[in-house]
Design an enzyme around this catalytic site. Structure first.
Site, PDB file in Angstrom:
ATOM      1  N   ALA A  13     -12.130 -48.261 -85.931  1.00  0.00           N
ATOM      2  CA  ALA A  13     -13.331 -48.108 -86.079  1.00  0.00           C
ATOM      3  C   ALA A  13     -13.601 -46.312 -86.776  1.00  0.00           C
ATOM      4  O   ALA A  13     -13.105 -45.488 -86.485  1.00  0.00           O
ATOM      5  CB  ALA A  13     -13.723 -47.183 -85.068  1.00  0.00           C
ATOM      6  N   LEU A  54      -0.151 -44.327 -73.712  1.00  0.00           N
ATOM      7  CA  LEU A  54      -0.411 -45.364 -72.784  1.00  0.00           C
ATOM      8  C   LEU A  54       0.172 -46.224 -72.614  1.00  0.00           C
ATOM      9  O   LEU A  54       0.890 -46.849 -74.006  1.00  0.00           O
ATOM     10  CB  LEU A  54      -1.828 -45.505 -73.373  1.00  0.00           C
ATOM     11  CG  LEU A  54      -2.539 -46.402 -73.375  1.00  0.00           C
ATOM     12  CD1 LEU A  54      -2.995 -46.049 -71.720  1.00  0.00           C
ATOM     13  CD2 LEU A  54      -3.401 -47.173 -73.358  1.00  0.00           C
ATOM     14  N   TYR A  92     -13.647 -34.328 -88.121  1.00  0.00           N
ATOM     15  CA  TYR A  92     -14.811 -35.839 -87.715  1.00  0.00           C
ATOM     16  C   TYR A  92     -13.691 -36.545 -89.628  1.00  0.00           C
ATOM     17  O   TYR A  92     -13.116 -37.697 -89.067  1.00  0.00           O
ATOM     18  CB  TYR A  92     -16.268 -35.825 -87.481  1.00  0.00           C
ATOM     19  CG  TYR A  92     -15.882 -36.865 -87.339  1.00  0.00           C
ATOM     20  CD1 TYR A  92     -16.756 -37.786 -86.315  1.00  0.00           C
ATOM     21  CD2 TYR A  92     -16.224 -37.919 -88.718  1.00  0.00           C
ATOM     22  CE1 TYR A  92     -16.264 -39.494 -85.834  1.00  0.00           C
ATOM     23  CE2 TYR A  92     -17.310 -39.123 -87.856  1.00  0.00           C
ATOM     24  CZ  TYR A  92     -16.549 -39.766 -87.069  1.00  0.00           C
ATOM     25  OH  TYR A  92     -17.458 -41.049 -86.487  1.00  0.00           O
ATOM     26  N   ASP A 100      -7.158 -39.992 -71.632  1.00  0.00           N
ATOM     27  CA  ASP A 100      -7.026 -39.836 -72.917  1.00  0.00           C
ATOM     28  C   ASP A 100      -6.537 -40.160 -73.978  1.00  0.00           C
ATOM     29  O   ASP A 100      -4.832 -39.967 -74.218  1.00  0.00           O
ATOM     30  CB  ASP A 100      -7.242 -38.095 -72.923  1.00  0.00           C
ATOM     31  CG  ASP A 100      -7.103 -36.805 -74.299  1.00  0.00           C
ATOM     32  OD1 ASP A 100      -7.390 -37.674 -74.747  1.00  0.00           O
ATOM     33  OD2 ASP A 100      -7.942 -36.399 -74.136  1.00  0.00           O
ATOM     34  N   GLY A 146     -18.645 -45.745 -74.788  1.00  0.00           N
ATOM     35  CA  GLY A 146     -19.497 -45.039 -75.371  1.00  0.00           C
ATOM     36  C   GLY A 146     -20.572 -45.880 -76.151  1.00  0.00           C
ATOM     37  O   GLY A 146     -20.600 -47.400 -75.059  1.00  0.00           O
TER      38      GLY A 146
HETATM   39  P1  NAD Z   1     -19.775 -42.341 -78.870  1.00  0.00           P
HETATM   40  O1  NAD Z   1     -19.407 -41.279 -78.394  1.00  0.00           O
HETATM   41  O2  NAD Z   1     -20.774 -43.277 -77.817  1.00  0.00           O
HETATM   42  O3  NAD Z   1     -18.188 -43.408 -77.850  1.00  0.00           O
HETATM   43  C1  NAD Z   1     -17.327 -42.357 -77.885  1.00  0.00           C
HETATM   44  C2  NAD Z   1     -16.138 -43.106 -77.328  1.00  0.00           C
HETATM   45  O4  NAD Z   1     -15.347 -42.763 -76.894  1.00  0.00           O
HETATM   46  C3  NAD Z   1     -17.468 -42.533 -76.368  1.00  0.00           C
HETATM   47  O5  NAD Z   1     -17.067 -42.989 -75.266  1.00  0.00           O
HETATM   48  C4  NAD Z   1     -15.976 -40.808 -75.552  1.00  0.00           C
HETATM   49  O6  NAD Z   1     -16.389 -40.644 -73.693  1.00  0.00           O
HETATM   50  C5  NAD Z   1     -14.711 -41.261 -75.466  1.00  0.00           C
HETATM   51  N1  NAD Z   1     -13.610 -40.910 -76.367  1.00  0.00           N
HETATM   52  C6  NAD Z   1     -13.559 -39.529 -76.787  1.00  0.00           C
HETATM   53  N2  NAD Z   1     -12.734 -39.025 -77.511  1.00  0.00           N
HETATM   54  C7  NAD Z   1     -11.806 -39.397 -76.058  1.00  0.00           C
HETATM   55  C8  NAD Z   1     -10.024 -39.447 -76.293  1.00  0.00           C
HETATM   56  N3  NAD Z   1      -9.728 -38.420 -76.499  1.00  0.00           N
HETATM   57  N4  NAD Z   1      -9.702 -40.068 -74.949  1.00  0.00           N
HETATM   58  C9  NAD Z   1     -10.437 -41.423 -74.246  1.00  0.00           C
HETATM   59  N5  NAD Z   1     -11.944 -41.631 -74.754  1.00  0.00           N
HETATM   60  C10 NAD Z   1     -12.104 -41.227 -75.578  1.00  0.00           C
HETATM   61  O7  NAD Z   1     -19.519 -43.160 -80.038  1.00  0.00           O
HETATM   62  P2  NAD Z   1     -19.874 -44.202 -80.720  1.00  0.00           P
HETATM   63  O8  NAD Z   1     -20.923 -44.774 -81.886  1.00  0.00           O
HETATM   64  O9  NAD Z   1     -20.167 -45.970 -80.040  1.00  0.00           O
HETATM   65  O10 NAD Z   1     -18.808 -44.881 -81.823  1.00  0.00           O
HETATM   66  C11 NAD Z   1     -17.336 -45.521 -81.021  1.00  0.00           C
HETATM   67  C12 NAD Z   1     -16.899 -45.206 -82.829  1.00  0.00           C
HETATM   68  O11 NAD Z   1     -16.615 -45.116 -84.002  1.00  0.00           O
HETATM   69  C13 NAD Z   1     -15.996 -43.524 -82.772  1.00  0.00           C
HETATM   70  O12 NAD Z   1     -15.421 -43.881 -83.506  1.00  0.00           O
HETATM   71  C14 NAD Z   1     -16.928 -43.166 -84.313  1.00  0.00           C
HETATM   72  O13 NAD Z   1     -15.709 -42.104 -84.776  1.00  0.00           O
HETATM   73  C15 NAD Z   1     -17.114 -44.831 -84.904  1.00  0.00           C
HETATM   74  N6  NAD Z   1     -18.372 -44.960 -85.779  1.00  0.00           N
HETATM   75  C16 NAD Z   1     -19.254 -44.430 -85.182  1.00  0.00           C
HETATM   76  C17 NAD Z   1     -20.645 -44.647 -86.152  1.00  0.00           C
HETATM   77  C18 NAD Z   1     -21.736 -44.636 -85.462  1.00  0.00           C
HETATM   78  O14 NAD Z   1     -23.422 -44.671 -86.108  1.00  0.00           O
HETATM   79  N7  NAD Z   1     -22.067 -45.216 -84.354  1.00  0.00           N
HETATM   80  C19 NAD Z   1     -20.324 -44.719 -87.559  1.00  0.00           C
HETATM   81  C20 NAD Z   1     -19.536 -44.399 -87.773  1.00  0.00           C
HETATM   82  C21 NAD Z   1     -18.056 -44.358 -86.920  1.00  0.00           C
END
Ligand code: NAD
Ligand code: UDP
Length: 325
Positions: free
Chosen positions: A118, A67, A149, A62, A16
């Site tokens: 996270a 795992l 969420y 997933d 991600g």
């Molecule tokens: P993103 O959607 O780009 O990345 C999330 C990743 O998790 C993706 O690659 C997705 O394919 C993978 N994923 C989703 N469900 C899955 C599952 N069941 N099994 C395996 N992989 C799975 O989002 P991001 O912005 O990179 O966020 C990463 C983390 O940081 C998340 O947990 C998000 O809640 C947290 N977060 C991000 C932000 C932000 O502003 N970017 C803010 C608060 C929290």
């Protein structure tokens, strides 16, 4: 020769936006990185440049399923983060946060790994305390469209602290505030990527509501630095700790800035505000400053400049592809 301090590190959600930057940084520091992702919102292209590195391993998996791997540290990032994506399949979103946390905590317990969650500013919901400090318990709707969420992440925090109290697990919980930068998905739906992509294509900038709601935007490099410092902090420090940029902007201010910086002809279009959209959000980062010696260093204009450059390249590549160049 391999660095004796090199660790085997699992990054869930590693393909991600944030995960791919984290994998890069951990590899650069000499660690072995196992990236696990089911590509729900992530993309192999985010980590394709790492595939030739013998210290990098990619696994489609997933996290709602168990795992079995051997690692020293786990960064648990797997979860869609953009409202349109996490609301698309809300049951799977809750499962990913809750079952995912149980599976990763179970793994950490078995192999005695340190584990970082996270978490998110969304645990504060639509806050009535401003700026938000870690001791504020939040104002969250348990049955709304964002609840899958927000409540999923809150339950994951509960699980982390119960595993810590019950099984002595070494845990770290970081509450991430809005973060932006290169490798956000262009159709991700989050505000920074939406506005930049719209501005670069001279399409209307979609403001939900009147644009008075505020957010504080952290550039990805700052955020990753904080996550790594949190993982390496003293064992007694579990968090939760806010990580984000405390400079607060209204969404209208952000739109104006993006239009100016891109030299766009876009007009602003006001659309209805989605339900439960928080009106104000800004982190108090005193705890991160004290415990991690961390504060963000990238100003919004600098970060936006880099992000605009990234999306401009992405758009020009897709235009070239469509026109057969
Ligand atoms: P993103 O959607 O780009 O990345 C999330 C990743 O998790 C993706 O690659 C997705 O394919 C993978 N994923 C989703 N469900 C899955 C599952 N069941 N099994 C395996 N992989 C799975 O989002 P991001 O912005 O990179 O966020 C990463 C983390 O940081 C998340 O947990 C998000 O809640 C947290 N977060 C991000 C932000 C932000 O502003 N970017 C803010 C608060 C929290
Ligand atoms: N937003 C907006 N236009 C968009 C996308 C988002 O006005 O095209 C608003 C959204 O309603 C929210 C803020 O920008 O008030 C931040 O939205 P985002 O989805 O980036 O993150 P979150 O709401 O989770 O903080």
């Amino acid at each position: 020769m391999r660095d004796p301090n090199a660790k085997r590190i699992l990054v869930t959600g590693g393909a991600g936006f944030l995960g791919s930057h984290l994998c890069e940084r951990l590899l650069a520091a000499g660690h072995d990185v196992l990236c696990v992702d089911n590509y729900y919102t992530g993309d192999k292209r985010n980590i394709s440049h790492l595939l030739g590195n013998p210290h990098f391993e990619l696994m489609r998996h997933d996290v709602t399923f168990p795992l079995y791997v051997e690692v020293d540290e786990i960064y648990n990032l797997a979860c869609p983060a953009s409202p349109i994506h996490y609301q698309f399949d809300p049951v799977q979103t809750t499962k990913t946060s809750v079952h995912g946390a149980i599976n990763m905590l179970g793994l950490a317990k078995r192999v005695k790994a340190k584990i970082l969650q996270a978490s998110t500013s969304e645990v504060y919901g639509d806050p009535d305390v401003h700026p938000q400090t870690e001791d504020y318990w939040g104002h969250v709707n348990p049955i709304g469209i964002r609840s899958c969420y927000d409540e999923g992440k809150r339950c994951a925090e509960t699980l982390f602290f119960d595993y810590h109290r019950q099984h002595n697990l070494r845990i770290k919980v970081g509450r991430i505030f809005n973060t932006y930068g290169p490798r956000m998905h262009p159709n991700d739906g989050r505000v920074v990527s939406n506005f930049i992509v719209q501005a670069l294509q001279n399409q209307p900038i979609t403001i939900y509501g009147n644009g008075d709601q505020t957010r504080s935007f952290c550039y990805v490099d700052d955020l990753i630095e904080a996550m790594i410092r949190l993982m390496n902090s003293r064992d007694e420090f579990t968090g939760p700790v806010n990580i984000g940029n405390p400079s607060e902007f209204t969404i209208l201010e952000l739109a104006t800035k993006v239009v100016e910086m891109t030299g766009s002809k876009s007009e602003i279009k006001f659309l209805p505000l989605p339900s439960d959209d928080p009106t104000q959000r800004c982190p108090d980062i005193s705890l991160a400053q004290k415990e991690l010696g961390w504060a963000p260093t990238v100003r919004l204009e600098q970060g936006l400049q880099k992000t605009i450059q990234y999306f401009a390249q992405l758009i020009s590549k897709s235009v070239q592809k469509a026109s057969g160049f």
